[in-house]
Write an enzyme that holds these catalytic residues in place. Sequence first.
Site: not given
Ligand code: NDP
Length: 274
Positions: A16, A18, A67, A88, A103, A154
């Site tokens: 991070s 941040s 979150k 967040n 976000d 999923t």
């Molecule tokens: P979550 O853990 O809540 O969700 C993760 C998501 O990624 C799920 O939909 C999951 O699918 C999917 N996923 C994980 N691994 C894989 C894979 N190998 N193949 C396909 N899908 C995959 O994370 P967040 O939603 O909180 O964050 C997502 C991303 O966004 C992070 O990288 C975070 O750092 C980034 N982010 C950036 C921000 C910015 O300000 N730039 C702000 C907020 C987030 P499934 O449901 O099937 O498990």
Amino acid sequence: MSIDRYGVMGYPVSHSRSPVIHRLFALQTSQDMQYELLQVTPEKLEIAVRQFQRTGGKGLNVTVPHKSEITRLVDHLSERASTAGAVNTLTFKEDEILGDNTDGFGLMRDLVANLGLTLEGSNILVLGAGGATRGIIGPLLDMQPASVRIANRTLGKAQALADHFSRSGPVTACRFNVVPVSDQYDLIINATSAGLHGESPPYPSAAVSESTVCYDLSYGLNATPFSAWAIEHGAAQAVMGWGMLVEQAAESFRIWRGIRPNTAEVLKHMKITA
Ligand code: NDP
């Protein structure tokens, strides 16, 4: 008098940026505060938040994967956090915990104000259905796009989000690896955390055209796997999520300190020194 304490809780969280951003905001606006990096597993989340509050902490950012879960601990949810079902930004006021979600605001600021995109009437594909996606679907639909499709590994999670937001606009769901071949998008947003785990899932190549803007919520000094994929497949533009990161942080900072920092100079600094 002790210094006002803030921080970011996540797992993993070492990546991070941040703390750097909030230190720059504090310096720029002459705020006396500190901002910590707090690695907390899902099992320890509640204990860690309560302890931070008890020991005088003023506010927290909450990131992957907490979150959605954190909403259980919040006494008052803002409207945008309630719509998203994800938080967040926590603010500790007396004995209460206030929850907000910056976000979506941060992404919209970057897409519209910084990058100059027009989202009205556009076709948008969002990859991933986690906490970040929950925060951005409402603000995306507010911009009156022609369609928003959520694709997730999923399917049930994408479908639940599409159902949740269907009253606000045209949103549908599909599996990550079966985005319809005929669909081409003006904007593809990668909101999976795949890159964080060093994974590179099969992104839907047929969805990209030479007019598609690809936006990765993830960011790095070098191209992320998703932005490298976007360039390789001829996207008009591949943008990493630095702008969203700085803009969502600025909105958290405004909530906590009542001052909106200048994001342009911090964004420039972050891209150079990450
Ligand atoms: P979550 O853990 O809540 O969700 C993760 C998501 O990624 C799920 O939909 C999951 O699918 C999917 N996923 C994980 N691994 C894989 C894979 N190998 N193949 C396909 N899908 C995959 O994370 P967040 O939603 O909180 O964050 C997502 C991303 O966004 C992070 O990288 C975070 O750092 C980034 N982010 C950036 C921000 C910015 O300000 N730039 C702000 C907020 C987030 P499934 O449901 O099937 O498990």
